[in-house]
Structures are given as C-alpha cells and as structure tokens.
Design a protein around this motif. Structure first.
Motif: not given
Length: 389
Positions: A75-78, A139-140, A168-169, A187-190
């Motif tokens: 999943s997306y980790n931010g 990637g960070k 802004k993602n 998406l968010t890290a949530h």
C-alpha cells in the motif's frame, strides 16, 4: 357405414396433425441433438452435462471475482514521486549563519524560519534547496527528506531543522468512476480502501440492489456487488496507485421458459443467484408437464473467457475474439446429487432457464385432442342410429 368412414377420416387427420401440436418448446432429446447439428443455418452449440466437476468449476469462477483474490500489493506509504508538489521550511538556531535575518553586532543573524516556494518534483526526481542545490527526493517519504536536508546543512548552518510537507499528491492516486461523477482520489499513508473510494465519489445514487463495483488493477478486472463489498470486510481491500474503481448500475435478469410455474423475465440483485434459487423464483417445475431430465440453461460465453484448450477448439469452428460461444447446460434432476449442483450453479445476466415437457405430457395432450374431436362424432353417430331404428 358412412359414419364409420367419417369417424375414421377424422382420426386419420388428427394423427397427421400430431407432429404439429402446439408445445411450450423443444423436447429434452431435441435440445440434446443441438450438438450434432452441422447445418449452415444453425451455429455449433456446446451442450454440457452438469455434474460435480462442471458445477465446481463454475462456482470457482464466480468466487474468483472476489477482491480478496488480488495479489497482495504494498500500500502507499507516502513516498514522493515525480509530479508531486512539496512545501519545504528550514529553521536555523541563533546565531543563524545561513538563514538568519538582519545581522547583529557580531555579524550573525538571529534565529530564522525560512519558507521556500512550493516545488514540483522534476522528471529526474529532484527539488532545489538553497546552499545544497538539487537533491533527490523520489522514493523518499517527507520524514526521510527532512533528515537528508538537515544532515547536509549541518556542516554549514547552526543547528538546522527542516520540515517537508506533501502539498499535492499527483503521483499516487486512484480513479473512481460513477455515472455523472468521476474523480481522481489521491492516496495517503493512512491506507485508503475500496469503500473509501466509493464514499469519495458520493456513493451509490441508485438502488444498491443493482449496483456492482468493478476494480481494475493492471490487467486484472474483478466485479462484485456493492452489497457484498459492504457486508464482507475481506472484500474491502487496500487500494494501490493506478487502481480504477467503477460503480456499475446494471439490472440483472434471466428468462424462465417451458414447463415452469411462470414464464417470464426474473430480475435478481448484483449479489448473484444460483440455479436452485432461480427455479424457486419461477414457480418451480410443473409436476404434470415437466421432464426432470430436461432442465437447461442457455448461455452465450465470451470467447475471451474460455480456457486455452476450448479457445483452440472453437477457433477451428470459426470463432474468435469478440464473439460469443452458444452453450447449453443440462441438469438431470432425477440424479439425487443434482440438488447440490443446483446450489453451486451460478445464474448469469440474460440466461434462459428452460424446462422441457415430459414425453408423457405430450402424449396426454394428444389424447385430449383426439377425444375432444371424436366425442362429438360418436354422439352424432349414436343419434343417427337411434333415428334409423
């Protein structure tokens, strides 16, 4: 003598018309003969006898539509990627050397918070920081970028601190489609899930009974009902970047024909229906007419959904991509195990469920026609004989 001849003539005419008696559809044997017909006017039809293997295969195909069968994905980790917009703020403790304000008597500035203009991550995955130049951020996570900035500024600035915020993602989002409203949801890290996407687009505006949710991930496409998604937590999986969620409003139905309680179109919910439930909804089989060996499901199968072996077979018959293969499934209800198969056989949209007439029922129909014609003749003959006496 003349009356006997008249009676005999009427019987002969009735027998000649036997083959043209009205029926509710083809007999069980006529349907089974479809697979042996090779005429130019009729397509080749696949007739499949339903038994354990067939019922299990069809049931497993339906179960494979489950969202929980998607391969586990990170999943997306931010993490930051190309196209994202970042806000960077740098703070330096007094006496500030690099980011200080007005110089004091010692030639150094006071503590200062410096907010840099928002920057979009370049195609090379970098942003620009004063005194550091271009630094790689792709990637960070924002926390990792902060540590990187502080580490590189420490030899030049006095106790520097940095704060990096993803404004802004643009690189990690999902597309949510619904009739009349479509969005791109970042998406968010949530860790957003499928129901979060459904809610983000405003949910279902139509009858949820008819709503299906389709998830496209890469080359895989799976569809389940909104009802199943809402009631089964294992279906509400985490989303990943690039997913496409579509809310489909497709009323489903099948047609019931033949020796059943009601010949009509029957609607069913997006959650699905088994053949056992379908037979119940169409009023069951008529005891005095139906042939329990002749319960059929007529269906068109898309060529693309066939396995490799079946594709090769049907290609030899002239079928290809974009075409539908006519298929008939037959269940013999005289087989006790068939009651289990009925519970695993899924009905699909636009299926035709047909129950043929029993041979005895056709014979009884013939007898009724015979007696309805000969009875008045017999009565008239008796009356004439009485007058002649």
């Amino acid at each position: 003598m003349k009356m006997k001849k008249l009676t005999l003539s009427l019987c002969c005419l009735t027998l000649a018309a036997c083959n043209s008696m009205p029926t509710s559809g083809p007999s069980q044997s006529r349907v089974m003969d479809l697979q042996n017909q090779n005429t130019e006017n009729l397509p080749t039809v696949e007739v499949v006898e339903v038994e354990d293997n067939v019922a299990t295969a069809l049931f497993n195909q339906q179960q494979a539509q489950s969202f929980s069968h998607f391969a586990n994905a990170n999943s997306y980790n931010g993490a930051v990627n190309v196209g994202d917009t970042l806000d960077v703020m740098i703070w330096e403790a007094a006496p500030a050397v690099l980011f200080g304000g007005v110089l004091n008597q010692s030639g150094t500035g006071g503590a200062q918070l410096t907010s840099l203009p928002e920057q979009m991550v370049s195609e090379s995955g970098k942003i620009t920081i004063p005194f550091l130049g271009a630094i790689s951020v792709r990637g960070k996570t924002p926390e990792q970028i902060q540590k990187d900035i502080v580490r590189r500024l420490s030899p030049m600035a006095n106790q520097p601190q940095a704060m990096v915020r993803l404004v802004k993602n643009n690189s990690a989002n999902v597309t949510v489609l619904r009739q009349g409203n479509s969005i791109r949801m970042p998406l968010t890290a949530h860790g957003e899930r499928v129901l979060d996407a459904v809610a983000a687009v405003g949910g279902a505006t139509e009858n949820t009974y008819d709503i299906s949710v389709q998830l496209t991930r890469g080359s895989e496409v799976k569809t389940i009902s909104l009802e199943k998604l809402a009631s089964n937590p294992t279906e509400n999986i985490k989303l990943r970047s690039g997913d496409v969620i579509s809310l489909l409003n497709n009323p489903l139905s099948f047609t019931a024909l033949g020796a059943v309680g009601s010949n009509r179109e029957v609607r069913f919910s997006a959650k699905g229906l088994t053949l056992a439930e379908a037979i119940g909804r169409m009023g069951g089989l008529i005891d005095t007419r139906s042939d329990p060996r002749g319960v059929f499901v007529f269906r068109y199968l898309p060529f693309e959904k066939l396995n490799a072996q079946d594709k090769a077979t049907w290609q030899g018959r002239g079928y290809g991509v974009g075409m539908d293969v006519p298929t008939v499934y037959r269940i013999n209800l005289l087989e006790p195990k068939s009651l289990f198969w009925l519970q695993r056989f899924p009905i699909q949209n636009k299926d035709i469920v047909y129950v043929s007439n029993a041979p005895l029922a056709e014979f009884q129909k013939f007898l009724r026609i015979i007696f309805s014609i000969t009875s008045p003749v017999t009565s008239t003959a008796n009356s004439i004989n009485n007058l002649s006496d």
